[in-house]
Design an enzyme around this catalytic site. Sequence first.
Site, PDB file in Angstrom:
ATOM      1  N   SER A  95      -2.447  35.545   2.099  1.00  0.00           N
ATOM      2  CA  SER A  95      -1.433  34.698   1.479  1.00  0.00           C
ATOM      3  C   SER A  95      -0.286  34.408   2.453  1.00  0.00           C
ATOM      4  O   SER A  95      -0.500  33.869   3.529  1.00  0.00           O
ATOM      5  CB  SER A  95      -0.945  35.354   0.179  1.00  0.00           C
ATOM      6  OG  SER A  95      -0.223  34.448  -0.619  1.00  0.00           O
ATOM      7  N   ASP A 224      -8.898  30.311  -6.613  1.00  0.00           N
ATOM      8  CA  ASP A 224      -7.549  30.774  -6.277  1.00  0.00           C
ATOM      9  C   ASP A 224      -6.532  29.865  -6.968  1.00  0.00           C
ATOM     10  O   ASP A 224      -6.416  28.686  -6.639  1.00  0.00           O
ATOM     11  CB  ASP A 224      -7.364  30.733  -4.758  1.00  0.00           C
ATOM     12  CG  ASP A 224      -6.083  31.404  -4.282  1.00  0.00           C
ATOM     13  OD1 ASP A 224      -5.071  31.324  -4.999  1.00  0.00           O
ATOM     14  OD2 ASP A 224      -6.108  31.986  -3.182  1.00  0.00           O
ATOM     15  N   HIS A 253      -6.977  34.714  -6.205  1.00  0.00           N
ATOM     16  CA  HIS A 253      -6.069  34.912  -5.075  1.00  0.00           C
ATOM     17  C   HIS A 253      -5.997  36.391  -4.715  1.00  0.00           C
ATOM     18  O   HIS A 253      -6.102  36.761  -3.544  1.00  0.00           O
ATOM     19  CB  HIS A 253      -4.686  34.386  -5.429  1.00  0.00           C
ATOM     20  CG  HIS A 253      -3.730  34.384  -4.279  1.00  0.00           C
ATOM     21  ND1 HIS A 253      -3.939  33.624  -3.150  1.00  0.00           N
ATOM     22  CD2 HIS A 253      -2.562  35.057  -4.073  1.00  0.00           C
ATOM     23  CE1 HIS A 253      -2.937  33.811  -2.297  1.00  0.00           C
ATOM     24  NE2 HIS A 253      -2.099  34.674  -2.828  1.00  0.00           N
TER      25      HIS A 253
END
Length: 273
Positions: A95, A224, A253
């Site tokens: 991320s 995601d 995610h």
Amino acid sequence: MPYFEGSDGAQLYYKDWGSGPPVVFSHGWPLSSDAWDVELKLLADNGFRAIAHDRRGHGRSEDTWTGNDMDTYAADLAALVDGLGLSDVVVVGHSTGGGEAVRYAARHGAGRVRKVVTVGAIPPVMVRSDTNPEGTPLSVFDEIRANVLADRSQYWKELALPFYGFNREGAVLSQGLVDHFWLQGMHAGLAPAYDCVRAFSETDLTDDLKALDVPILIAHGDDDQIVPIHDAAAKAIELVRYGTLRVYPGASHGIHGEYQKQLGRDLLEFIRS
């Protein structure tokens, strides 16, 4: 606990497990190095030196008022790698941490980084603009900031559900995983958590991706909900010279369950190759 000095002297916490070729992990927002514990143990058990730090203002690191931006995050990562005297490093980022790893490798990693791995990562850029019309509207990130200010404790509990895909029909909720997300989030300082939203949403990493001259594995779940694959990995793979795209069907995610197991296998294979 082990600490190192960040690029401006901030005291930043890190973990250093195992011995062998070094692999350095960067975590996502609003988490800490604890989010990588399973992968750290996997790598250490398989003959690697697995290292992860708590980003400034997150986890056990100093709660800094300044430096909560991608340039400083990358400079802090450089301070860790340089301070430990590492070479032939593999950097792995999830991320926001994927953006941090890419910027570090592009701007500080020459002669030190041999491979890059991103997982559910933010590059090239998330926010919608004239040059990125398919991106996420700025209003979405403004709402995130408002939630962080208003009641971040409740917000972390709510955010954990789409983060791990627990809001999908048929998903089996892990309350323990939700609680762990909340716990890590509550260790992030208010100002760093707030400022990091701009860092992960508005930083344009296009040129950094183009500058990479080492192999990169771009891993992303196709469900995601936080960093949609069409805004991130699908674009990033077109910008890098030595990239491999690995898509995980149905994966969220957050890294957990079968997704985590397969990612671990792919991570080992890519690092060893």
